[in-house]
Design a protein around this motif. Structure first.
Motif, PDB file in Angstrom:
ATOM      1  N   GLY A   1     -45.698  51.030  31.438  1.00 24.77           N
ATOM      2  CA  GLY A   1     -46.135  50.635  30.103  1.00 24.77           C
ATOM      3  C   GLY A   1     -45.039  50.757  29.057  1.00 24.77           C
ATOM      4  O   GLY A   1     -44.987  49.988  28.095  1.00 24.77           O
TER       5      GLY A   1
ATOM      6  N   TYR B   1     -43.282  44.665  28.921  1.00 25.93           N
ATOM      7  CA  TYR B   1     -44.256  44.043  28.023  1.00 25.93           C
ATOM      8  C   TYR B   1     -45.626  44.171  28.671  1.00 25.93           C
ATOM      9  O   TYR B   1     -45.761  44.091  29.889  1.00 25.93           O
ATOM     10  CB  TYR B   1     -43.867  42.570  27.817  1.00 25.93           C
ATOM     11  CG  TYR B   1     -44.833  41.751  27.000  1.00 25.93           C
ATOM     12  CD1 TYR B   1     -45.179  42.127  25.709  1.00 25.93           C
ATOM     13  CD2 TYR B   1     -45.383  40.575  27.518  1.00 25.93           C
ATOM     14  CE1 TYR B   1     -46.045  41.365  24.944  1.00 25.93           C
ATOM     15  CE2 TYR B   1     -46.258  39.799  26.771  1.00 25.93           C
ATOM     16  CZ  TYR B   1     -46.595  40.203  25.483  1.00 25.93           C
ATOM     17  OH  TYR B   1     -47.463  39.453  24.741  1.00 25.93           O
ATOM     18  N   TRP B   2     -46.682  44.365  27.863  1.00 26.54           N
ATOM     19  CA  TRP B   2     -47.975  44.736  28.432  1.00 26.54           C
ATOM     20  C   TRP B   2     -48.511  43.725  29.438  1.00 26.54           C
ATOM     21  O   TRP B   2     -49.145  44.099  30.421  1.00 26.54           O
ATOM     22  CB  TRP B   2     -48.996  44.997  27.324  1.00 26.54           C
ATOM     23  CG  TRP B   2     -49.529  43.792  26.596  1.00 26.54           C
ATOM     24  CD1 TRP B   2     -49.048  43.234  25.463  1.00 26.54           C
ATOM     25  CD2 TRP B   2     -50.673  43.015  26.962  1.00 26.54           C
ATOM     26  NE1 TRP B   2     -49.803  42.151  25.085  1.00 26.54           N
ATOM     27  CE2 TRP B   2     -50.810  41.987  25.988  1.00 26.54           C
ATOM     28  CE3 TRP B   2     -51.596  43.065  28.012  1.00 26.54           C
ATOM     29  CZ2 TRP B   2     -51.827  41.046  26.036  1.00 26.54           C
ATOM     30  CZ3 TRP B   2     -52.610  42.119  28.055  1.00 26.54           C
ATOM     31  CH2 TRP B   2     -52.721  41.118  27.076  1.00 26.54           C
TER      32      TRP B   2
END
Length: 295
Positions: A47, A51-52
């Motif tokens: 995380g 990038y998510w």
């Protein structure tokens, strides 16, 4: 995703407990839990790095890999025998109708409340608590998750080993509950300390709270094969649900003008630990229990 993951740990613990010899099943469930908890550590790192959306792809790929591995899992002989007996299985009402079973089930739930006090309040609120304590240096939730869950992974193994050495689930859980209470109070009194020390205490707090898997194992050992997986699955999920009333209690106390957020956390924690220590004391010991029976 939450619905899909909800049954993993309980069913996994049940399979391990039913397929390993009584003398060493505590080791098996501890290794299972520690490996799983390390997933949260990896998630915290992923995380922070990705990038998510990319982080979700990583998680999805690991989920598919896990599904492929699960194809090779086999049923325990105890469950196969229970299935062939045509006895009713998985009926949670069996727990509610019988007074003794109902009491044991509720006590088994209450034992785990401090775990989610630590995870929900002390971990998720780490940046706010650190600011109130005037911690020197930045404190992020992501790093708190990594350190606490690393500690939890170590604690799961350590508590399992302690329970095996003491030949008692209750004694091991009691020791870890008291240790978790003490280190939580230390955590909430780290005024004007460095963020390095803060994270070290997070790690130790994770270790002391690592009685989670022994708690689930003890809960599973309390009941017969035809209801064991139901118990082992619902106990951790209902305890997770306790995060809601714990957060509400913390929010209510913190909302009163005469209490700071640190004092609110201390009061909430003392309440949670008091209930859990009593519940552990009131439960019967299960270490030497033969699991091959039906309710």
């Amino acid at each position: 995703a939450g619905v899909g993951l909800a049954g993993e740990l309980g069913v996994g613990v049940t399979i391990v407990a039913e397929t390993m010899p009584q003398k060493i099943r505590g080791y098996g469930t501890s290794i299972l839990a520690a490996t799983g908890v390390l997933g949260a550590v990896v998630a915290g790192m992923v995380g922070d790095i990705f990038y998510w959306r990319h982080a979700f792809w990583v998680g999805g790929a690991l989920g598919i890999l896990l599904l492929l591995l699960r194809i090779g899992t086999y049923e325990s002989e105890m469950f196969v025998n229970a299935y062939q007996s045509k006895n009713e299985r998985g009926n949670i009402l069996k727990l509610l109708r019988n007074k003794a079973s109902r009491k044991t089930y509720v006590l088994s739930l209450l034992v785990g409340i401090p775990v989610f006090f630590v995870v929900t309040i002390l971990m998720q609120m780490a940046p706010s608590l650190a600011e109130e304590l005037n911690i020197n240096g930045a404190v992020t939730t992501g790093k708190a998750v990594v350190y606490i869950y690393l500690g939890l992974a170590c604690g799961d193994v350590l508590c399992g080993v302690v329970s095996q050495k003491l030949k008692s689930r209750k004694k091991a859980i009691g020791i870890f509950q008291v240790a978790s209470l003490l280190i939580s109070l230390v955590y909430l009194n780290l005024h004007n300390q460095s963020n390095t020390l803060f994270y070290v205490v997070c790690f130790i707090m994770g270790i002391s709270t690592g009685y989670w898997i022994v708690m689930i194992t003890m809960g599973a050992e309390q009941f017969g094969t035809n209801i064991r997986a139901t118990v082992a699955t619902t106990i951790p999920n209902f305890v997770r649900g306790a995060a809601i009333p714990i957060s509400m209690l913390y929010g209510f106390i913190g909302g009163l003008e005469k209490f700071t957020i640190i004092q609110a956390a201390i009061i909430t924690g003392l309440f949670c630990f008091a209930i859990a220590i009593y519940a552990n004391f009131a439960l019967p010991e299960t270490f030497h229990k033969d699991l091959d029976y039906l309710e």
